[in-house]
Design a protein around this motif. Sequence first.
Motif, mmCIF file in Angstrom:
data_model
loop_
_atom_site.group_PDB
_atom_site.id
_atom_site.type_symbol
_atom_site.label_atom_id
_atom_site.label_comp_id
_atom_site.label_asym_id
_atom_site.label_seq_id
_atom_site.Cartn_x
_atom_site.Cartn_y
_atom_site.Cartn_z
ATOM 1 N N ALA A 168 4.418 -13.247 -15.697
ATOM 2 C CA ALA A 168 6.313 -12.211 -15.398
ATOM 3 C C ALA A 168 5.619 -10.787 -14.575
ATOM 4 O O ALA A 168 4.922 -10.591 -14.382
ATOM 5 N N GLY A 169 6.587 -10.874 -13.500
ATOM 6 C CA GLY A 169 7.047 -9.922 -13.110
ATOM 7 C C GLY A 169 5.267 -10.068 -11.593
ATOM 8 O O GLY A 169 5.489 -9.832 -10.521
ATOM 9 N N ARG A 170 4.723 -11.746 -11.548
ATOM 10 C CA ARG A 170 4.000 -11.462 -10.532
ATOM 11 C C ARG A 170 4.517 -13.389 -10.580
ATOM 12 O O ARG A 170 4.194 -14.566 -10.773
ATOM 13 N N TYR A 171 4.998 -13.565 -8.506
ATOM 14 C CA TYR A 171 5.102 -14.551 -8.661
ATOM 15 C C TYR A 171 4.926 -15.014 -6.604
ATOM 16 O O TYR A 171 4.185 -13.868 -6.662
ATOM 17 N N SER A 223 10.460 -11.548 -3.123
ATOM 18 C CA SER A 223 12.068 -10.752 -2.463
ATOM 19 C C SER A 223 10.801 -9.176 -2.435
ATOM 20 O O SER A 223 11.368 -8.506 -3.286
ATOM 21 N N GLN A 224 10.945 -8.235 -1.336
ATOM 22 C CA GLN A 224 11.150 -7.451 -0.396
ATOM 23 C C GLN A 224 12.188 -6.334 -0.195
ATOM 24 O O GLN A 224 12.468 -7.105 1.061
ATOM 25 N N VAL A 225 11.936 -5.190 0.114
ATOM 26 C CA VAL A 225 13.463 -4.496 1.015
ATOM 27 C C VAL A 225 12.063 -3.167 1.736
ATOM 28 O O VAL A 225 11.373 -3.053 0.338
ATOM 29 N N VAL A 231 -5.274 4.171 -4.000
ATOM 30 C CA VAL A 231 -6.322 4.077 -3.383
ATOM 31 C C VAL A 231 -5.157 3.010 -2.916
ATOM 32 O O VAL A 231 -4.780 1.983 -3.127
ATOM 33 N N ARG A 232 -5.444 2.490 -1.736
ATOM 34 C CA ARG A 232 -4.853 1.949 -0.687
ATOM 35 C C ARG A 232 -6.680 1.286 0.391
ATOM 36 O O ARG A 232 -6.690 2.359 0.196
ATOM 37 N N GLY A 233 -7.253 0.147 -0.477
ATOM 38 C CA GLY A 233 -8.062 0.191 0.030
ATOM 39 C C GLY A 233 -9.108 0.116 1.687
ATOM 40 O O GLY A 233 -9.989 -0.030 2.033
ATOM 41 N N LEU A 248 9.439 -2.427 -1.222
ATOM 42 C CA LEU A 248 9.861 -2.248 -2.735
ATOM 43 C C LEU A 248 10.527 -3.265 -3.605
ATOM 44 O O LEU A 248 10.532 -4.591 -2.514
ATOM 45 N N GLY A 249 9.825 -3.879 -4.470
ATOM 46 C CA GLY A 249 9.782 -5.686 -5.394
ATOM 47 C C GLY A 249 10.702 -6.069 -5.320
ATOM 48 O O GLY A 249 11.597 -4.975 -6.531
ATOM 49 N N VAL A 250 12.386 -6.151 -5.363
ATOM 50 C CA VAL A 250 13.354 -6.499 -5.850
ATOM 51 C C VAL A 250 13.307 -7.381 -7.239
ATOM 52 O O VAL A 250 13.509 -6.596 -7.913
HETATM 53 P P1 ATP Z 1 0.425 -5.616 -7.299
HETATM 54 O O1 ATP Z 1 -0.747 -4.609 -7.292
HETATM 55 O O2 ATP Z 1 1.318 -5.527 -8.326
HETATM 56 O O3 ATP Z 1 -0.330 -6.341 -7.245
HETATM 57 P P2 ATP Z 1 0.657 -4.960 -4.641
HETATM 58 O O4 ATP Z 1 -0.115 -3.799 -4.430
HETATM 59 O O5 ATP Z 1 -0.077 -5.981 -4.262
HETATM 60 O O6 ATP Z 1 0.954 -5.065 -6.539
HETATM 61 P P3 ATP Z 1 2.039 -4.239 -3.068
HETATM 62 O O7 ATP Z 1 1.778 -5.222 -1.466
HETATM 63 O O8 ATP Z 1 1.991 -2.791 -2.359
HETATM 64 O O9 ATP Z 1 1.945 -5.272 -4.391
HETATM 65 O O10 ATP Z 1 4.091 -4.970 -2.381
HETATM 66 C C1 ATP Z 1 4.919 -3.834 -2.613
HETATM 67 C C2 ATP Z 1 5.559 -3.998 -3.585
HETATM 68 O O11 ATP Z 1 6.354 -5.226 -3.923
HETATM 69 C C3 ATP Z 1 4.864 -3.998 -5.393
HETATM 70 O O12 ATP Z 1 5.367 -2.952 -5.659
HETATM 71 C C4 ATP Z 1 5.742 -4.941 -6.045
HETATM 72 O O13 ATP Z 1 7.238 -4.723 -7.262
HETATM 73 C C5 ATP Z 1 6.105 -6.633 -5.151
HETATM 74 N N1 ATP Z 1 5.270 -7.438 -5.508
HETATM 75 C C6 ATP Z 1 4.305 -7.984 -5.015
HETATM 76 N N2 ATP Z 1 3.658 -8.870 -5.063
HETATM 77 C C7 ATP Z 1 4.292 -9.747 -5.809
HETATM 78 C C8 ATP Z 1 3.987 -10.007 -6.538
HETATM 79 N N3 ATP Z 1 3.042 -11.359 -6.948
HETATM 80 N N4 ATP Z 1 5.509 -10.977 -7.387
HETATM 81 C C9 ATP Z 1 6.918 -9.880 -7.286
HETATM 82 N N5 ATP Z 1 5.979 -9.125 -6.930
HETATM 83 C C10 ATP Z 1 5.943 -8.374 -6.357
#
Ligand code: ATP
Length: 420
Positions: free
Chosen positions: A120-123, A127-129, A256-258, A305-307
């Motif tokens: 759920a929520g990870r695909y 999509s991102q904006v 963090v962002r490493g 931002l994750g759509v």
């Molecule tokens: P996470 O820690 O959940 O893996 P991330 O640090 O990999 O997130 P970013 O690369 O910063 O995420 O991407 C920005 C946004 O894109 C995230 O906050 C999330 O809302 C969305 N996002 C990232 N990976 C996915 C995914 N696999 N499926 C759906 N949304 C995603």
Amino acid sequence: MSTFSAPRGTYDLIPPDSAAFLAVREALAAGPRRAGYGYVETPGFEHVELFSRGVGESTDIVTKEMYTLTTKGGTHLALRPEGTASVLRAALQANLHRAGGLPVKLWYSGTYYRYERPQAGRYRHFSQVGAEAIGAEDPALDAELVILAADAYRSLGLTGVRLLLNSLGDPECRPAYRAALQEFLRGLDLDPDTLARVEINPLRVLDDKRESVQRQLVGAPLMRDHLCQACKEYHEGVRELLRAEGVAFEDDPRLVRGLDYYTRTTFEFVHDGLGAQSAVGGGGRYDGLSELIGGPPLPSVGWALGVDRTVLALRAEGVDPALPPGTRVFAVPLGEEARRALFTVVTELRRAGVPADFSFGGRGVKAAMKAANRSGARYAVVAGERDLAEGVVQVKDLDSGDQSPCPLDTVVAELRARLS
Ligand code: ATP
Ligand code: MG
């Protein structure tokens, strides 16, 4: 298999749910559009090296999640896993940083690809904006971006989004912190993979989600206690601007962002209604990225931002985003002559900006009225031979059920007036 289904980790956007998705995408993009950001669109794939350098050899995105391919011509490409590296590459390639004043402000919207474990929520396709402000170092720019994102979530009606904020320091103060953190981490009871990460990417260890690791991190040194004066002042500048504009945030010294090119401001928007995939958006400063991909020094800041997850957050809160008006008028012709007359009415309504639809396929009146109701239209325009002989059509209010005749030549103006 007699029919195809979408690949694992992907889903189709189809009506009616697709309308909410589109509304969310537009709401997230509205901020940068009214803040001087220009639209940028880059290819869905890039040279692999752009991401291995620009995202980082030691990140999960590059080591585990990237879709790579070799073309028939032998070129190594990757489906884009994120937007920042591509957008910076495009800006450098077009010399935007030399064309006018800095910062170069760009926004984008697109689909990204990561080979992740679907849940759920990870695909694997999402999509991102995004928005990037390239080539300027100014706390107001960091604050601008954070405020645009916070306001976008609020404009959608979300109330449960929290903003986490931290500073990662800069090349002045981070090396000493990194060394102190490594020193601390080397003394812990960690598995070989994590110990390897301590050497390459120690800040990322702070981000480890496992309880067994988190428990050992309690006394870990924190960047905020190691910031140099310039970084402290910069960070305080950002925080002050957010406070002044009424944007609530939580200091999260472990956020963090490493990667080495990430500097100073870092932030994440989280929603507690989403389970483990709680991040709806994130971003920060990446002052070192341009040089890493062959450009001049261009301190920059941005977010993505994750759509998909924002749509899920709305669902979790039970909020329906405001949708643009769908079909307002539905035409129901009875007979061939009426089909011609009402087809013209529908065309004119559309040209006048009124969303209108038509009963196609010569259905009977019952099926056509059902379609009219299902369309969500406010009015049905019904006409048969007898109406046309009198120069009228019937206008039916689908909410109240009231019906009255209206002259054919004025029905477009009449409906426009009633709907305005
Ligand atoms: P996470 O820690 O959940 O893996 P991330 O640090 O990999 O997130 P970013 O690369 O910063 O995420 O991407 C920005 C946004 O894109 C995230 O906050 C999330 O809302 C969305 N996002 C990232 N990976 C996915 C995914 N696999 N499926 C759906 N949304 C995603
Ligand atoms: Mg991820």
